[in-house]
Write a protein that holds these residues in place. Structure first.
Motif, PDB file in Angstrom:
ATOM      1  N   ASN A 118       0.861  -1.181   0.000  1.00 31.86           N
ATOM      2  CA  ASN A 118       0.000   0.000   0.000  1.00 31.86           C
ATOM      3  C   ASN A 118       0.900   1.234   0.000  1.00 31.86           C
ATOM      4  O   ASN A 118       1.427   1.612   1.033  1.00 31.86           O
ATOM      5  CB  ASN A 118      -0.895  -0.010   1.248  1.00 31.86           C
ATOM      6  CG  ASN A 118      -1.708   1.259   1.391  1.00 31.86           C
ATOM      7  OD1 ASN A 118      -1.705   2.119   0.504  1.00 31.86           O
ATOM      8  ND2 ASN A 118      -2.411   1.389   2.496  1.00 31.86           N
ATOM      9  N   PRO A 119       1.065   1.898  -1.156  1.00 22.14           N
ATOM     10  CA  PRO A 119       1.909   3.090  -1.208  1.00 22.14           C
ATOM     11  C   PRO A 119       1.179   4.360  -0.747  1.00 22.14           C
ATOM     12  O   PRO A 119       1.775   5.423  -0.682  1.00 22.14           O
ATOM     13  CB  PRO A 119       2.283   3.181  -2.690  1.00 22.14           C
ATOM     14  CG  PRO A 119       1.082   2.618  -3.381  1.00 22.14           C
ATOM     15  CD  PRO A 119       0.561   1.530  -2.473  1.00 22.14           C
ATOM     16  N   GLU A 120      -0.097   4.214  -0.445  1.00 23.89           N
ATOM     17  CA  GLU A 120      -0.931   5.362  -0.059  1.00 23.89           C
ATOM     18  C   GLU A 120      -0.579   5.867   1.344  1.00 23.89           C
ATOM     19  O   GLU A 120       0.085   5.183   2.116  1.00 23.89           O
ATOM     20  CB  GLU A 120      -2.407   4.953  -0.090  1.00 23.89           C
ATOM     21  CG  GLU A 120      -2.885   4.421  -1.418  1.00 23.89           C
ATOM     22  CD  GLU A 120      -3.285   5.518  -2.385  1.00 23.89           C
ATOM     23  OE1 GLU A 120      -3.994   6.448  -1.970  1.00 23.89           O
ATOM     24  OE2 GLU A 120      -2.894   5.426  -3.559  1.00 23.89           O
ATOM     25  N   LYS A 121      -1.095   7.042   1.666  1.00 23.68           N
ATOM     26  CA  LYS A 121      -0.886   7.630   2.994  1.00 23.68           C
ATOM     27  C   LYS A 121      -2.066   7.386   3.913  1.00 23.68           C
ATOM     28  O   LYS A 121      -2.175   7.994   4.960  1.00 23.68           O
ATOM     29  CB  LYS A 121      -0.615   9.130   2.855  1.00 23.68           C
ATOM     30  CG  LYS A 121       0.676   9.393   2.131  1.00 23.68           C
ATOM     31  CD  LYS A 121       0.991  10.859   2.045  1.00 23.68           C
ATOM     32  CE  LYS A 121       2.296  10.994   1.267  1.00 23.68           C
ATOM     33  NZ  LYS A 121       2.844  12.286   1.259  1.00 23.68           N
ATOM     34  N   GLU A 122      -2.934   6.480   3.488  1.00 18.72           N
ATOM     35  CA  GLU A 122      -4.079   6.093   4.304  1.00 18.72           C
ATOM     36  C   GLU A 122      -4.265   4.583   4.184  1.00 18.72           C
ATOM     37  O   GLU A 122      -3.831   3.973   3.215  1.00 18.72           O
ATOM     38  CB  GLU A 122      -5.344   6.836   3.857  1.00 18.72           C
ATOM     39  CG  GLU A 122      -5.658   6.700   2.387  1.00 18.72           C
ATOM     40  CD  GLU A 122      -6.711   7.693   1.912  1.00 18.72           C
ATOM     41  OE1 GLU A 122      -7.288   8.419   2.713  1.00 18.72           O
ATOM     42  OE2 GLU A 122      -6.944   7.723   0.696  1.00 18.72           O
ATOM     43  N   PRO A 123      -4.880   3.949   5.182  1.00 22.73           N
ATOM     44  CA  PRO A 123      -5.044   2.497   5.129  1.00 22.73           C
ATOM     45  C   PRO A 123      -5.981   2.067   4.007  1.00 22.73           C
ATOM     46  O   PRO A 123      -6.853   2.828   3.586  1.00 22.73           O
ATOM     47  CB  PRO A 123      -5.631   2.156   6.500  1.00 22.73           C
ATOM     48  CG  PRO A 123      -6.246   3.421   6.990  1.00 22.73           C
ATOM     49  CD  PRO A 123      -5.468   4.544   6.383  1.00 22.73           C
ATOM     50  N   LEU A 124      -5.786   0.840   3.540  1.00 20.90           N
ATOM     51  CA  LEU A 124      -6.640   0.256   2.513  1.00 20.90           C
ATOM     52  C   LEU A 124      -7.325  -0.972   3.090  1.00 20.90           C
ATOM     53  O   LEU A 124      -6.724  -1.737   3.838  1.00 20.90           O
ATOM     54  CB  LEU A 124      -5.821  -0.190   1.302  1.00 20.90           C
ATOM     55  CG  LEU A 124      -5.059   0.870   0.525  1.00 20.90           C
ATOM     56  CD1 LEU A 124      -4.249   0.214  -0.584  1.00 20.90           C
ATOM     57  CD2 LEU A 124      -6.011   1.901  -0.053  1.00 20.90           C
ATOM     58  N   VAL A 140     -16.490 -17.843   0.977  1.00 16.63           N
ATOM     59  CA  VAL A 140     -16.677 -17.135   2.242  1.00 16.63           C
ATOM     60  C   VAL A 140     -15.993 -15.785   2.083  1.00 16.63           C
ATOM     61  O   VAL A 140     -14.805 -15.730   1.767  1.00 16.63           O
ATOM     62  CB  VAL A 140     -16.038 -17.917   3.414  1.00 16.63           C
ATOM     63  CG1 VAL A 140     -16.123 -17.126   4.704  1.00 16.63           C
ATOM     64  CG2 VAL A 140     -16.699 -19.278   3.575  1.00 16.63           C
ATOM     65  N   PRO A 141     -16.724 -14.676   2.263  1.00 16.73           N
ATOM     66  CA  PRO A 141     -16.102 -13.359   2.114  1.00 16.73           C
ATOM     67  C   PRO A 141     -14.914 -13.189   3.071  1.00 16.73           C
ATOM     68  O   PRO A 141     -14.942 -13.667   4.202  1.00 16.73           O
ATOM     69  CB  PRO A 141     -17.223 -12.391   2.476  1.00 16.73           C
ATOM     70  CG  PRO A 141     -18.478 -13.168   2.279  1.00 16.73           C
ATOM     71  CD  PRO A 141     -18.138 -14.590   2.600  1.00 16.73           C
ATOM     72  N   THR A 142     -13.849 -12.556   2.553  1.00 17.68           N
ATOM     73  CA  THR A 142     -12.676 -12.285   3.366  1.00 17.68           C
ATOM     74  C   THR A 142     -12.279 -10.821   3.230  1.00 17.68           C
ATOM     75  O   THR A 142     -12.671 -10.149   2.271  1.00 17.68           O
ATOM     76  CB  THR A 142     -11.483 -13.167   2.955  1.00 17.68           C
ATOM     77  OG1 THR A 142     -11.200 -12.951   1.573  1.00 17.68           O
ATOM     78  CG2 THR A 142     -11.767 -14.639   3.192  1.00 17.68           C
ATOM     79  N   THR A 143     -11.503 -10.347   4.181  1.00 16.23           N
ATOM     80  CA  THR A 143     -11.054  -8.954   4.197  1.00 16.23           C
ATOM     81  C   THR A 143      -9.553  -8.909   4.417  1.00 16.23           C
ATOM     82  O   THR A 143      -9.024  -9.633   5.264  1.00 16.23           O
ATOM     83  CB  THR A 143     -11.756  -8.173   5.331  1.00 16.23           C
ATOM     84  OG1 THR A 143     -13.169  -8.253   5.121  1.00 16.23           O
ATOM     85  CG2 THR A 143     -11.337  -6.720   5.353  1.00 16.23           C
ATOM     86  N   VAL A 144      -8.877  -8.068   3.640  1.00 20.38           N
ATOM     87  CA  VAL A 144      -7.448  -7.824   3.831  1.00 20.38           C
ATOM     88  C   VAL A 144      -7.289  -6.332   4.099  1.00 20.38           C
ATOM     89  O   VAL A 144      -7.773  -5.510   3.328  1.00 20.38           O
ATOM     90  CB  VAL A 144      -6.625  -8.238   2.585  1.00 20.38           C
ATOM     91  CG1 VAL A 144      -5.172  -7.816   2.727  1.00 20.38           C
ATOM     92  CG2 VAL A 144      -6.733  -9.733   2.346  1.00 20.38           C
ATOM     93  N   ARG A 145      -6.618  -6.025   5.190  1.00 20.08           N
ATOM     94  CA  ARG A 145      -6.336  -4.623   5.533  1.00 20.08           C
ATOM     95  C   ARG A 145      -4.842  -4.394   5.434  1.00 20.08           C
ATOM     96  O   ARG A 145      -4.053  -5.206   5.928  1.00 20.08           O
ATOM     97  CB  ARG A 145      -6.833  -4.315   6.936  1.00 20.08           C
ATOM     98  CG  ARG A 145      -8.336  -4.315   7.047  1.00 20.08           C
ATOM     99  CD  ARG A 145      -8.814  -3.988   8.473  1.00 20.08           C
ATOM    100  NE  ARG A 145     -10.259  -3.942   8.533  1.00 20.08           N
ATOM    101  CZ  ARG A 145     -11.049  -5.007   8.682  1.00 20.08           C
ATOM    102  NH1 ARG A 145     -10.517  -6.203   8.787  1.00 20.08           N
ATOM    103  NH2 ARG A 145     -12.359  -4.884   8.718  1.00 20.08           N
TER     104      ARG A 145
END
Length: 159
Positions: free
Chosen positions: A54-60, A94-99
């Motif tokens: 994640n090169p952004e300055k906020e979480p994804l 099954v839905p999954t989430t990656v942060r």
């Protein structure tokens, strides 16, 4: 013509495993590495690692419809997919989430065991599945799947 018709399912699997979208998302950077980096011997394992940065300055936050978040693939010199076995991933619905925190990365690992030496260059790469992407507190956006760079290697017989 019959030869081409028989290739239909193989071509569909290859296209599904290697989306035509750009190798990197405008938001997430994908990088695939392999160990060993140039030649793997029959009977030895090839480790495939795909990093999502994640090169952004906020979480994804990425939300997937199933457990196929990032899948790794290996193709022979004739473009046959030999990993995952059968040419395609099998995902549990099954839905999954990656942060991924700002400036951070997450790692996805796989291993492939070559069963026969084939002359030529093999390739390995990772595929990020279609997902809903949320940046910081913004509204989720649908992002199509895309693939990482390719890593090139050879398979050699056991000495």
């Amino acid at each position: 013509m019959k030869a081409f018709a028989a290739l239909g399912p193989v071509l569909l699997l290859a296209l599904a495993a290697c989306p035509t979208a750009s190798p990197n998302s405008p938001v997430v950077i994908m990088r695939t590495t392999i160990t060993p980096s140039d030649t793997v011997r029959m009977g030895d394992s090839l480790k495939i690692t795909t990093w999502l940065k994640n090169p952004e300055k906020e979480p994804l936050t990425m939300v997937f419809e199933d457990q196929c978040e990032v899948e790794q693939y290996v193709q022979t010199p004739d473009k046959t997919i030999v990993y995952p076995p059968g040419g395609g991933a099998t995902c549990i619905s099954v839905p999954t989430t990656v942060r991924v925190a700002a400036g951070d990365s997450v790692r996805f690992d796989a291993a492939w065991l070559p069963m026969s030496a084939v002359d030529g260059e093999f390739i390995a790469y990772g595929v990020l599945s279609q997902h809903q992407l949320t940046r910081g507190d913004r509204k989720p956006e649908l992002k199509m799947g895309h693939r990482s760079n390719i890593a090139i290697f050879h398979v050699a017989p056991k000495p």
